[in-house]
Design a protein around this motif. Sequence first.
Motif: not given
Length: 188
Positions: A62-82
């Motif tokens: 169960d995750i919560a990823y928090r970030a303050t982007p440089t503008s109200p653009g977008w954020i992403a968090w990812a797992i690289n399984p390979t």
Amino acid sequence: MATTSKTILLFCILISLFLISSAQSCSNYTFSGTKIFKSCKDLPYLQAHLHWNYIASTRKVDIAYRATPTSPGWIAWAINPTGTGMVGSEALVAFLNPNGSMTAYTTQINSYNPSMQPRALSFEVSNIRAEYSTNEMIIFAIVGPLKNGTTVNHVWQDGNSVSDNIPQMHSTSGPNIQSMEKLDFLSR
């Protein structure tokens, strides 16, 4: 008298800097509602933080990823399984809509210029949603079961713009290309 005023001013500045830096820490962050996470990590780049609860019986996180982007653009968090790095990672993405609501979805990062269109991942993601408050975006989700154990290669990003509901390319220098590491969900 002037020396005393300068000392008091310096003291106030130092206290303010301490409060600002401690407010950015994951360990003292309080989520709205009753959500509590047992583990968290202040990520070293992009003013980002990851909170999680590992559920051993289901091998889900169960995750919560928090970030303050440089503008109200977008954020992403990812797992690289390979592997490591961005290419091959499977991401949770969120952005702020013009009406103030948030959009959150999953996508696969299969190149250095991915489509960022919604796509299913090789692992299950449920209960994905996002919030925006005081210039900070938060993605919530349940990820897993994890196939490769509790240690993952993870990547996080932010970008400045969204066009036609699609996040646009992020910066290709500095913190944006450094924002990856190995993480063990059994750590605190």
